[in-house]
Scaffold this motif. Structure first.
Motif, PDB file in Angstrom:
ATOM      1  N   TYR A  18       0.845  -1.208   0.000  1.00  0.00           N
ATOM      2  CA  TYR A  18       0.000   0.000   0.000  1.00  0.00           C
ATOM      3  C   TYR A  18       0.879   1.257   0.000  1.00  0.00           C
ATOM      4  O   TYR A  18       0.608   2.226  -0.719  1.00  0.00           O
ATOM      5  CB  TYR A  18      -0.905   0.030   1.235  1.00  0.00           C
ATOM      6  N   LEU A  19       1.928   1.226   0.821  1.00  0.00           N
ATOM      7  CA  LEU A  19       2.808   2.390   0.949  1.00  0.00           C
ATOM      8  C   LEU A  19       3.539   2.672  -0.363  1.00  0.00           C
ATOM      9  O   LEU A  19       3.658   3.835  -0.778  1.00  0.00           O
ATOM     10  CB  LEU A  19       3.818   2.152   2.075  1.00  0.00           C
ATOM     11  N   ILE A  20       4.018   1.620  -1.029  1.00  0.00           N
ATOM     12  CA  ILE A  20       4.739   1.797  -2.301  1.00  0.00           C
ATOM     13  C   ILE A  20       3.804   2.375  -3.358  1.00  0.00           C
ATOM     14  O   ILE A  20       4.161   3.319  -4.081  1.00  0.00           O
ATOM     15  CB  ILE A  20       5.328   0.456  -2.781  1.00  0.00           C
ATOM     16  N   ILE A  21       2.585   1.832  -3.459  1.00  0.00           N
ATOM     17  CA  ILE A  21       1.616   2.326  -4.444  1.00  0.00           C
ATOM     18  C   ILE A  21       1.280   3.787  -4.155  1.00  0.00           C
ATOM     19  O   ILE A  21       1.269   4.629  -5.065  1.00  0.00           O
ATOM     20  CB  ILE A  21       0.346   1.454  -4.433  1.00  0.00           C
ATOM     21  N   ALA A  42       1.305   1.361 -11.196  1.00  0.00           N
ATOM     22  CA  ALA A  42       1.208   0.943  -9.798  1.00  0.00           C
ATOM     23  C   ALA A  42      -0.206   0.543  -9.425  1.00  0.00           C
ATOM     24  O   ALA A  42      -0.422  -0.487  -8.775  1.00  0.00           O
ATOM     25  CB  ALA A  42       1.696   2.071  -8.890  1.00  0.00           C
ATOM     26  N   ILE A  43      -1.205   1.331  -9.863  1.00  0.00           N
ATOM     27  CA  ILE A  43      -2.562   1.001  -9.433  1.00  0.00           C
ATOM     28  C   ILE A  43      -3.142  -0.170 -10.221  1.00  0.00           C
ATOM     29  O   ILE A  43      -3.996  -0.904  -9.707  1.00  0.00           O
ATOM     30  CB  ILE A  43      -3.502   2.228  -9.504  1.00  0.00           C
ATOM     31  N   VAL A  44      -2.687  -0.379 -11.462  1.00  0.00           N
ATOM     32  CA  VAL A  44      -3.124  -1.573 -12.206  1.00  0.00           C
ATOM     33  C   VAL A  44      -2.624  -2.833 -11.505  1.00  0.00           C
ATOM     34  O   VAL A  44      -3.376  -3.786 -11.288  1.00  0.00           O
ATOM     35  CB  VAL A  44      -2.625  -1.524 -13.669  1.00  0.00           C
ATOM     36  N   ILE A  63      -6.809   4.683  -0.670  1.00  0.00           N
ATOM     37  CA  ILE A  63      -5.413   5.103  -0.546  1.00  0.00           C
ATOM     38  C   ILE A  63      -4.931   5.743  -1.850  1.00  0.00           C
ATOM     39  O   ILE A  63      -4.272   6.796  -1.840  1.00  0.00           O
ATOM     40  CB  ILE A  63      -4.523   3.903  -0.170  1.00  0.00           C
ATOM     41  N   ALA A  64      -5.254   5.128  -2.973  1.00  0.00           N
ATOM     42  CA  ALA A  64      -4.788   5.646  -4.267  1.00  0.00           C
ATOM     43  C   ALA A  64      -5.419   6.998  -4.585  1.00  0.00           C
ATOM     44  O   ALA A  64      -4.741   7.903  -5.095  1.00  0.00           O
ATOM     45  CB  ALA A  64      -5.090   4.639  -5.373  1.00  0.00           C
ATOM     46  N   VAL A  65      -6.703   7.182  -4.283  1.00  0.00           N
ATOM     47  CA  VAL A  65      -7.362   8.463  -4.543  1.00  0.00           C
ATOM     48  C   VAL A  65      -6.746   9.556  -3.683  1.00  0.00           C
ATOM     49  O   VAL A  65      -6.439  10.654  -4.175  1.00  0.00           O
ATOM     50  CB  VAL A  65      -8.876   8.358  -4.290  1.00  0.00           C
TER      51      VAL A  65
END
Length: 232
Positions: A18-21, A42-44, A63-65
């Motif tokens: 999660y942190l890397i993405i 990363a998100i794919v 997290i991504a948003v």
């Protein structure tokens, strides 16, 4: 590129993934990492990992948003603070045709350009800083930043998720060996398409720069007075 990221996260605990993405998505516009590593990769891959129950899909989306919106907001602040001086940064000079195109898009579309730029790798890295540099009001920027960030994250994350699900389904029906072969072929096709797209963008950018240089040369030439004719 997908294989490199997959190898990077292989065997890591979910919290670290999660942190890397989040870091890659955040840094894309905040630190101009998008010129080297597009955040959608990363998100794919995150979506694929969610389909394998390595990650939680709802948590990944949130997290991504947040990372996308926060990263673009930092990019906007950098552009607002440094203004025209930002254009002298090496990476900006290298992609001056793209920079000019992004500036023109902001002039024509205003805040909506932030949403449009979200779906093109180089524009995604450039647009927030250029929006800040052009003094686009932050509330308008934030609105389209959030809309674009949510749409982009959901689209590419779910794309990875459903691709991973389809792979598992194909593995059950046709055998894992065939499914892996199809997956490798799909990744190879995606890589070829990505390389061709980047080469095409590079050719278009080089042509635009050549045309700009020619126009500047013509303008300079027109401004030089003709040599005086010798007196008889």
């Amino acid at each position: 590129m997908l294989e490199h990221f997959n190898a990077l996260v292989d065997g890591l605990p979910p919290a670290m993934i999660y942190l890397i993405i989040a870091a890659l998505v955040f840094a894309e516009a905040a630190l101009f990492v998008g010129f080297v590593f597009p955040g959608e990769t990363a998100i794919v891959v995150g979506g694929v990992l969610a389909s394998q129950d390595v990650l939680s899909l709802p948590l990944l989306l949130v997290i991504a948003v947040v990372a996308a919106v926060a990263g673009d907001s930092v990019g906007y602040e950098i552009g607002r603070r440094y203004g025209p001086r930002l254009l002298d940064v090496g990476v900006m000079r290298k992609h001056r045709a793209k920079v000019a195109g992004a500036q023109d898009l902001i002039r024509r579309r205003g805040a909506f350009a932030v949403f449009i730029g979200r779906f093109t790798a180089l524009l995604r890295a450039l647009m927030p800083a250029l929006a800040g540099s052009s003094r686009l009001p932050y509330p308008k920027f934030l609105l389209f930043n959030v809309i674009g960030g949510v749409t982009w994250v959901v689209t590419f994350t779910l794309g990875g998720y459903f691709a991973g699900t389809a792979f598992e389904h194909a593995a059950k029906l046709a055998g894992r060996g065939l499914a892996i072969g199809l997956a490798v072929a799909a990744v190879a096709g995606l890589a070829v398409w990505s390389v061709r797209r980047r080469r095409q963008e590079a050719r278009e950018e080089a042509a635009a720069e050549a045309a700009e240089d020619a126009a500047e040369g013509t303008a300079v030439g027109e401004g030089v007075p003709a040599p005086a004719r010798p007196l008889p």
